[in-house]
Enzyme design. Structure first.
Site, short mmCIF file in Angstrom:
data_model
loop_
_atom_site.label_atom_id
_atom_site.label_comp_id
_atom_site.label_asym_id
_atom_site.label_seq_id
_atom_site.Cartn_x
_atom_site.Cartn_y
_atom_site.Cartn_z
N CYS A 384 -1.83 11.88 -5.07
CA CYS A 384 -2.47 12.44 -3.88
C CYS A 384 -1.79 13.75 -3.48
O CYS A 384 -1.94 14.74 -4.17
CB CYS A 384 -2.48 11.42 -2.74
SG CYS A 384 -3.70 11.81 -1.48
N HIS A 510 -5.24 7.11 -5.40
CA HIS A 510 -4.07 6.23 -5.27
C HIS A 510 -4.14 5.07 -6.27
O HIS A 510 -4.65 4.00 -5.94
CB HIS A 510 -4.01 5.64 -3.85
CG HIS A 510 -3.64 6.63 -2.80
ND1 HIS A 510 -2.35 6.77 -2.32
CD2 HIS A 510 -4.38 7.54 -2.14
CE1 HIS A 510 -2.32 7.72 -1.40
NE2 HIS A 510 -3.53 8.21 -1.27
N GLU A 512 -1.88 3.15 -7.25
CA GLU A 512 -1.00 2.03 -6.88
C GLU A 512 -1.75 0.91 -6.15
O GLU A 512 -1.36 -0.25 -6.22
CB GLU A 512 0.18 2.52 -6.03
CG GLU A 512 -0.13 2.97 -4.61
CD GLU A 512 -0.56 4.43 -4.48
OE1 GLU A 512 -0.47 4.96 -3.37
OE2 GLU A 512 -1.01 5.03 -5.49
#
Length: 544
Positions: A384, A510, A512
């Site tokens: 990001c 993102h 994750e």
């Protein structure tokens, strides 16, 4: 089985006992027995969502596929269950009141006085049952945020009391998580805080069915008997939850204590299957017995609180286990980085990740870290804002656009390589105005990211306002920064990479958020693998 069963998880004595982990562990055990299970979190604060909360106060903001900005506990739910959550899995007091007030403005209450009971409690009950009514789940676990006795959580506790009564016997139970502290002066565990907590719950008309006792020391049979007697629960329903070396041990510890067995008994559900936890155990085996170790620097500006980057930390655990390597994440504050101290601060790192974030604080430190990784051929992942810093660094150093910046940091920059999308420019209201949730991305053929994903079309979750400025794309690509992932509809750049570098990737989304125990995220797996290769090369070079 026709009717959905409900489990309510409440907390007492103190906050931060780990209700989310206990809820996720119980859900995992029930799921492993074949029950379709989901979890939701009811948060007692008045913010409409955690999107505008400071990570220092509340940890990271977790984003779901449908673009809900939610509590970080939803991350645990997904990581444990490998089941996607949505808007319906996180409800805040702000949202409840907003909804009731909007209904009142529309005249839905026909001139009645709008009150906490029944209007607010009815809204809460409705939200609790949304997931149960859609036919997708056998069991819904609802975690009530905060601590029993707090003013904020009273309407939730009252709604639970009403629901338990409406659902009838064996259709809803309460698991109460509490603290059994050890007093070192007396050299013993104390049950009084738990007794008081259960009493407070009973004053609200709710009886705890199961007690989960958080403790640092083993709870003896005598103490279990005492707790059972004083708290009005069966002895087998007093469950010890002792501190574990990793949160991923908790489901197995809960299984040993019989949490799933006693839960199924109280819900009058069949208990004739053994939970299938083979994959879970294999993951733990790899996690706990690594064959190598790497050190990855996490460059961010909220690093003092580990929960600020919770999903990234966990994604490294999943990717580490997949590579049979112990990933040590070294947190480095970007505000403290400069061209003068960068060599000293980043020395000894095998890989560098520049983390997401908002605002201009600590920006130059992130740019310096990107430059260090790029020029020293250290494996790099930018997420990001980290990806945007990589673009800015490349523009400044390689293209010679010395004042290149993001318009978020410098609205007057002559080279806005990162800027607002047109439709964002008129927005003044900060809540929920970002590009949020799951978006498609097409990866270029033969690019590094396409090889890492093993696919050219992916979906990833976003949470950002500023974008790569396509006016600079051609110039950057000529100089060696490839835009290797694009949104197929808008043409917005999602991924950049440097093909001449051993492993240099920046992503606007993102990754994750989507990493779980059962399916570690390919980008993190690929990054950790590259970091391990880099370390081994360095070691071989120093031996030669």
């Amino acid at each position: 089985m026709s009717e959905t069963k409900y489990i309510f998880v409440t907390g007492g004595v103190t906050s931060s006992l780990g209700k989310g982990i206990i809820a996720a562990s119980l859900a995992k055990l029930l799921q492993a027995r074949g029950y379709r299970t989901t979890i939701q979190k009811l948060d007692p604060y008045i913010n409409v969502d955690p999107g505008t909360l400071n990570p220092y106060e509340h940890g990271e903001c977790y984003v779901t596929d449908d673009g809900a900005e939610t509590d970080l506990d939803l991350g645990h739910y997904e990581r444990f269950l490998n089941v996607r959550t949505s808007q319906a899995n996180n409800v805040t007091t702000g949202r409840i009141y907003q909804s009731v007030i909007e209904k009142e403005r529309r005249g839905e209450f026909l001139g009645k006085t709008v009150q906490v009971v029944p209007h607010i409690t009815n809204e809460i009950k409705e939200r609790i049952q949304i997931l149960g009514n859609n036919g997708d789940y056998d069991i819904v676990i609802t975690e009530i945020g905060g601590t029993v006795g707090d003013i904020e959580s009273l309407p939730y506790i009252e709604a639970v009391r009403q629901l338990l009564w409406e659902l009838g016997e064996h259709n809803g139970i309460v698991v109460h998580l509490t603290l059994v502290p050890f007093l070192s002066a007396a050299g013993e565990l104390k049950t009084k805080p738990t007794q008081h907590s259960v009493k407070t719950l009973m004053e609200s008309g709710i009886k705890a069915d199961i007690l989960v006792c958080r403790t640092e020391h083993q709870i003896s049979e005598d103490i279990k008997e005492k707790l059972a007697l004083f708290c009005n629960v069966k002895k087998e329903a007093v469950i010890q939850s002792i501190d574990a070396s990793t949160i991923y041990d908790v489901p197995l510890l809960m299984q040993e204590e019989g949490l799933d067995t006693v839960t199924l008994e109280k819900l009058a559900l069949p208990n004739d299957t053994e939970p299938n936890l083979d994959q879970w155990k294999e993951f733990l085996q790899r996690h706990k017995n690594p064959k190598d170790k790497v050190v990855i620097g996490l460059i961010g500006k909220y690093v003092e609180l580990p929960d600020s980057y919770k999903s990234i930390q966990e994604a490294f655990i999943h990717a580490g286990a997949a590579n049979e390597v112990d990933v040590e994440v070294k947190s480095i504050h970007s505000e403290h980085l400069s061209a003068k101290n960068i060599d000293k601060k980043l020395k000894g790192l095998d890989g560098i990740l520049v983390a997401p974030g908002f605002g201009e604080r600590g920006i130059e430190g992130k740019v310096t870290a990107v430059k260090y990784a790029r020029e020293n051929n250290i494996p790099f992942l930018g997420i990001c804002l980290g990806m945007q810093m990589a673009v800015i660094e490349f523009a400044r150093t390689v293209l010679g656009l010395e004042k290149a910046n993001s318009t978020e940091m410098d609205s007057e920059t002559p080279d806005p390589v990162i800027s607002l999308m047109e439709e964002q420019k008129s927005i003044t209201n900060k809540g929920g105005t970002m590009r949020l949730g799951s978006w498609d991305c097409h990866l270029k053929e033969d690019s590094l990211v396409e090889k890492v994903y093993g696919s050219s079309d992916i979906e990833e979750r976003h949470r950002h306002r500023y974008e790569f400025n396509n006016k600079y794309k051609e110039q950057m690509e000529k100089a060696g920064l490839l835009a290797s992932g694009l949104n197929p509809e808008t043409g917005l750049v999602e991924v950049v990479e440097i093909p001449s570098h051993p492993w240099f990737v920046g992503v606007q989304y993102h990754p994750e958020y989507k990493s779980t125990v059962a399916s570690p995220h390919p980008l993190f797996v690929g990054f950790v693998k590259a970091v391990l290769t880099h370390k081994q090369k360095q070691n071989n070079a120093s031996l030669a």
